[in-house]
Design an enzyme around this catalytic site. Structure first.
Site, short mmCIF file in Angstrom:
data_model
loop_
_atom_site.label_atom_id
_atom_site.label_comp_id
_atom_site.label_asym_id
_atom_site.label_seq_id
_atom_site.Cartn_x
_atom_site.Cartn_y
_atom_site.Cartn_z
N GLU A 35 0.83 -1.14 0.06
CA GLU A 35 -0.03 0.02 0.15
C GLU A 35 0.82 1.31 -0.04
O GLU A 35 1.77 1.26 0.78
CB GLU A 35 -0.87 -0.02 1.21
CG GLU A 35 -1.79 1.08 1.50
CD GLU A 35 -2.45 1.30 2.62
OE1 GLU A 35 -1.74 0.76 3.84
OE2 GLU A 35 -3.53 1.49 2.85
N HIS A 87 2.49 4.76 1.03
CA HIS A 87 2.64 5.16 2.33
C HIS A 87 3.52 6.62 2.21
O HIS A 87 4.56 6.74 2.49
CB HIS A 87 3.77 4.32 3.17
CG HIS A 87 2.99 3.15 3.88
ND1 HIS A 87 2.17 2.39 3.34
CD2 HIS A 87 2.46 3.09 5.19
CE1 HIS A 87 1.59 1.48 4.27
NE2 HIS A 87 1.66 2.07 5.30
N ASP A 101 3.78 -1.81 5.71
CA ASP A 101 2.64 -2.96 6.52
C ASP A 101 3.28 -4.10 6.56
O ASP A 101 2.59 -5.06 7.13
CB ASP A 101 1.48 -2.65 5.97
CG ASP A 101 0.70 -1.27 6.49
OD1 ASP A 101 1.29 -0.38 7.21
OD2 ASP A 101 -0.35 -1.01 5.80
N HIS A 130 -1.92 -3.78 9.19
CA HIS A 130 -2.70 -2.81 8.40
C HIS A 130 -4.10 -2.47 8.78
O HIS A 130 -4.84 -3.50 9.15
CB HIS A 130 -2.75 -3.53 7.08
CG HIS A 130 -3.33 -2.89 5.75
ND1 HIS A 130 -3.33 -1.64 5.58
CD2 HIS A 130 -4.59 -3.43 5.11
CE1 HIS A 130 -4.28 -1.41 4.57
NE2 HIS A 130 -4.96 -2.37 4.34
N GLU A 162 -6.90 -1.78 7.95
CA GLU A 162 -8.08 -2.46 7.24
C GLU A 162 -8.28 -3.92 7.23
O GLU A 162 -9.43 -4.33 6.94
CB GLU A 162 -8.14 -1.79 5.78
CG GLU A 162 -8.41 -0.17 5.60
CD GLU A 162 -7.20 0.56 5.72
OE1 GLU A 162 -6.28 0.02 6.25
OE2 GLU A 162 -7.13 1.69 5.20
N HIS A 189 -1.43 7.17 9.12
CA HIS A 189 -1.07 6.43 8.27
C HIS A 189 0.29 7.14 7.60
O HIS A 189 0.24 8.49 7.15
CB HIS A 189 -2.06 6.07 7.12
CG HIS A 189 -1.60 5.55 5.91
ND1 HIS A 189 -1.38 4.13 5.98
CD2 HIS A 189 -1.30 5.96 4.70
CE1 HIS A 189 -1.02 3.85 4.82
NE2 HIS A 189 -0.79 4.80 4.15
N GLU A 217 4.76 5.34 11.94
CA GLU A 217 5.37 4.32 10.86
C GLU A 217 6.68 5.01 10.28
O GLU A 217 7.42 4.21 10.11
CB GLU A 217 4.36 4.24 9.72
CG GLU A 217 3.04 3.42 10.14
CD GLU A 217 2.16 3.21 8.97
OE1 GLU A 217 1.68 2.08 8.95
OE2 GLU A 217 1.78 4.12 8.07
#
Ligand SMILES: [Zn+2]
Length: 257
Positions: free
Chosen positions: A33, A35, A44, A119, A121, A176, A181
């Site tokens: 994904e 970032h 992730d 992650h 979701e 996010h 992160e």
């Protein structure tokens, strides 16, 4: 052999021997994904895998290969599906991948499993996968597999968040590709972070609802939802220390290790 922590690096007789000793297996759930423009697509995957490796070492466990695709990116927690490189599975597909891995591990004789999500979701589709896996195993006569399922970012001390966010923590969803992160990636894989590309179009100002299809301008163009400025490997170390210590304690307590 006992030092090896990655399941994929064991031979099958080594894996079988570890199972017979009652090893605890860790299964990281990741995704591929966006970032932001300053970090690689594998954040992730890298982060939950690193947490699992460290906790597994503490408890004599092993880490199964990280699932590299996850449930779809949502605009308010991952920027949405429109970013090139964000590569997702339907919820049903993701749940079935988790189910199948759990079923296989259970049939091999694994009786203690820790599913570590990296992650946002993946949370509920991951729960669905655990439920379906255990249901199938039960039908096959395996009723004694124990599963812990957790989000690694929940294992952080209030004082650590206060140190990281003197003006107040914006919340995990908005984090996010932001300070947490980015700091963890600077600690683990600084080669995959380019601090000169950190954008300044955030923080995102989302309403408390989603829109389908996503209107133009709903998500910051960079894909970074809060702020990544001020990230550092040192802050990443504070976070990692909390994650590893607190998850280790929880696994030991639940499984009596
Ligand atoms: Zn992420």
């Amino acid at each position: 052999m006992a030092d090896k922590v990655l399941m994929a690096e064991l031979t099958w007789p080594e894996f079988e021997a570890r199972i017979k000793q009652g090893v605890t297996v860790f299964l990281p759930l990741g995704t591929t994904e966006q970032h932001g423009p300053h970090m690689a697509l594998n954040v992730d995957v890298v982060l939950p895998t690193a947490v699992c490796e460290r906790v597994a070492k503490n408890v004599g466990g092993i880490v199964a290969p990280t699932i590299p695709y996850g449930y779809k990116s949502m605009p308010r927690s991952g920027g949405g599906e429109s970013f090139p490189g964000t590569t997702s599975l339907d919820a049903n597909t993701f749940s079935l991948v988790v189910r199948d891995v759990i079923r296989a591990l259970g049939r091999d004789g694994v009786r203690r499993l820790v599913v570590v999500n990296g992650h946002f979701e993946n949370c509920w589709p991951g729960v669905e996968g655990v439920d379906l896996g255990l249901r199938e195993l039960k039908r096959d006569g395996v009723a004694d597999m124990q599963v812990m399922k957790l989000e690694y970012w929940d294992f952080v001390r209030r004082e650590t968040l206060d140190r990281l966010f003197p003006d107040g923590f914006p919340g995990t969803e908005l984090e996010h590709a932001s300070l947490l992160e980015t700091s963890l990636m600077l600690l683990l894989r600084p080669d995959l972070v380019d601090m000169s590309k950190i954008p300044s179009d955030g923080p995102a100002k989302f309403p408390p609802y989603d829109r389908h299809p996503i209107p133009k301008g709903f998500v910051p163009a960079s894909g970074v939802l809060a702020r990544a400025q001020g990230s550092s490997a040192e802050k990443g170390q504070w976070l990692m220390d909390d994650h590893v210590e607190l998850i280790t304690n929880a696994v030991r307590a639940e499984f009596g290790l």
